[in-house]
Design a protein around this motif. Sequence first.
Motif, PDB file in Angstrom:
ATOM      1  N   GLU A  62     -45.999  81.152  10.331  1.00  0.00           N
ATOM      2  CA  GLU A  62     -46.821  80.251  11.137  1.00  0.00           C
ATOM      3  C   GLU A  62     -46.307  80.192  12.574  1.00  0.00           C
ATOM      4  OE1 GLU A  62     -46.927  76.454   9.197  1.00  0.00           O
ATOM      5  OE2 GLU A  62     -47.090  77.360   7.202  1.00  0.00           O
ATOM      6  N   GLU A  63     -46.987  79.422  13.399  1.00  0.00           N
ATOM      7  CA  GLU A  63     -46.548  79.213  14.774  1.00  0.00           C
ATOM      8  C   GLU A  63     -45.280  78.355  14.772  1.00  0.00           C
ATOM      9  OE1 GLU A  63     -48.845  78.143  18.810  1.00  0.00           O
ATOM     10  OE2 GLU A  63     -48.805  76.495  17.372  1.00  0.00           O
TER      11      GLU A  63
ATOM     12  N   LYS B 252     -45.441  84.814  17.418  1.00  0.00           N
ATOM     13  CA  LYS B 252     -46.120  83.521  17.248  1.00  0.00           C
ATOM     14  C   LYS B 252     -45.269  82.349  17.755  1.00  0.00           C
ATOM     15  CE  LYS B 252     -48.869  84.891  13.200  1.00  0.00           C
ATOM     16  NZ  LYS B 252     -49.153  84.594  11.766  1.00  0.00           N
ATOM     17  N   CYS B 253     -44.061  82.645  18.240  1.00  0.00           N
ATOM     18  CA  CYS B 253     -43.168  81.577  18.698  1.00  0.00           C
ATOM     19  C   CYS B 253     -43.484  81.193  20.140  1.00  0.00           C
ATOM     20  CB  CYS B 253     -41.710  82.026  18.612  1.00  0.00           C
ATOM     21  SG  CYS B 253     -41.140  82.305  16.925  1.00  0.00           S
ATOM     22  N   LYS B 254     -43.459  79.901  20.407  1.00  0.00           N
ATOM     23  CA  LYS B 254     -43.718  79.397  21.761  1.00  0.00           C
ATOM     24  C   LYS B 254     -42.590  78.455  22.199  1.00  0.00           C
ATOM     25  CE  LYS B 254     -48.741  79.854  21.628  1.00  0.00           C
ATOM     26  NZ  LYS B 254     -50.050  79.152  21.705  1.00  0.00           N
TER      27      LYS B 254
ATOM     28  N   MET C 288     -47.683  74.819  11.586  1.00  0.00           N
ATOM     29  CA  MET C 288     -46.885  74.752  12.816  1.00  0.00           C
ATOM     30  C   MET C 288     -45.557  74.067  12.525  1.00  0.00           C
ATOM     31  SD  MET C 288     -47.568  72.482  16.252  1.00  0.00           S
ATOM     32  CE  MET C 288     -49.128  73.243  16.668  1.00  0.00           C
TER      33      MET C 288
END
Length: 690
Positions: free
Chosen positions: A97-98, A128-130, A1
């Motif tokens: 990854e996130e 996967k991006c927040k 992350m």
Amino acid sequence: MLILCEKSSVAQSFAEALNARKCEGYFSDENDKIIITYCVGHLYELEEPDYYLAEGTDKSNLNYLPIIPESFKYHKIPRAAKQTKIINELLKKHQNEEIIVATDADREGEVIARIVLKESFAKIDYSKCKRFWTSENLTPSVIRQAMKQMLPLSEYNNLAASGFARQHADWICGMNLSRYVSFGNSTIFSVGRVQTALLAAIAKRNKDIENFVPQKYYELEVELIDEDGNKALAYLINPQTKKTAFENKTTLENTMGEIKQSQIMINSQTVEKKIGTPHLLSFTQLAKIAADKYDYTTQKTLEIAQNLYEKHKCLSYPRTNGTVMGENNVDVFQKAFDKVSGQNEYARLCDTSLINATNRKVFDSRKIQKENHHALIPLEILPEGVSEDERNIYNIILKVFLQSIMKDFVYDELQMIITAGKHNLKSTVKKIKQMGWKESEPDEELKSFSQGFKPQSAKIKGSQILEKWTQPKKQFTESSLLAFMENPTGENEGEKLVGLGTEATRGAIIEKLFSKGYCEKKKKNFFVTKKGFYLLDLLMQDQDLKQIANIGQTTKWEKMLSENPKDFELQIKDYVRRCIKPKDSIQRFEKENFGTCPVCNKGKIFRSKYGYFCSEKKNGCKFNVNYHICDATVLPSDLKVMLEGKTTKPMHMKGKNGNNFTAKLKMEIINDEAKINFEFVQKKNKAEKK
């Protein structure tokens, strides 16, 4: 992350919440499973116009304009190059990854993050991006909770589109129209989509007041007294206009005699009225109060509030336009109240039963959209050792926070129509029933409230004719200009227009009017300078150019920006293309000078971006006076006084130690330099004032 923050202080807060250790340019947990890195504000900026021009382009005429890129390019900002390299390496390493975007939760923060992701050239899996988004101060518990509630980054695509469209449009307008208007001039004129319209609004207000012709009018005031000695004032009603103003004094003199000889009859009714508690503060509302009370600029208030949020962690997210909390924020409000209520003597007036989701004045989720923040509230007790400015801003927010859950101010309004022969008068008497929140903030109007009045026993005690004059609107101040930007009016009075700028940008827009030399401040009032009027005159000579100085047009663009960013950008491009056309003649601006230099006795004194200088500077003259001395602004009028060898009026200042003081300024020429001396003014104590 990988977590991307906007500032190192925010990254530090994440590190504390997620047990990450400090590394060079980032933080990492023990297993390198969580990486927290940070920008230093903007890492990239748009390329200059020359980047898009062919080599050898002739700029001696206007044929090279307009410059409208098919796609906008960015370059790294040199001062941030080291941190940019670190971020790009981390993004490439963790591209699969996130990735959590935790830049400031507003439009500009969104744009900063999107540019960084794009310019890194990492093959990022955007699915996967927040997006990390919260209004609360970044304590460990808040960060951990907000990370459980994150939405996909794609949910904020509209916000990003709006941010990029604004950025591109402002570049297209500014870079092209500034060059076009400045062509052939030694003075550079800055033209902006919002700033120029705002300048025009200030100029219009200046001119309207300058050209205002006061009109005399009269009112007939009659004093009534009841059997208990209580008094009330009544005013004659003009039968033609239904108002109390009359043009003819003789008519009132005759009427006054008729009323004295008449028996009076009074019809009355009592109406209960309420003044509700203040709404919780948006940033603009905070800035208006701070400007009125402390003469802070909007930009200064924003910097202080941001410090309270980031450094001291005692304030919610400051760049908000919200004036309510969400219905799911009741616990947040309650916890904040429990922590801070002991800091204000008026907390005893609060009604804690109002801290519930049914209180729509405070808790209303319908008024908070996904991309918005709740109102400004204090979340922790103000720490020790803060500056006086920080304490002032915090206390404004604390007071309104507490007032929002106090009882309403309630009063009875006795409305009377008095008949005297063929004449009618009206009178209103107000009596307080419940002080409520007004006990925490009494105002001058309360002095006019009565203990009561008995209309059935009222008699005329006396009368007089009042001579009055119509008044113009007041000049813009920082506070009233912010109010105008929030709710502007067009050429048609009452016309509802979309607000100018955002909570985060309004202060910078106002500051630019001063830094570009278009405006100056006298006391608290804003005035357009010779340079500002010259620019507006240039624009008004062209039917297309004049639109950028039109508030109505600018607010239409603002509305389109929020509703359809793509169409907005296309319209701006078309508009700029229409503006650029061959010039028949070139006007040249003559800078305003403030007199002969007292150092070299040859040059003239002009103003620059940072202060006042001599035209013989290139020949070695050392005359220089800064605009800002100990946090006080040296106005042109102050400079002229000092150039005459006189002392300025007292100014409120702040020393390096943060202490406030008052002093007058006087100029002295020593060793071919202008030295500014202070004449300190001692504050009078209460006994001396009496």
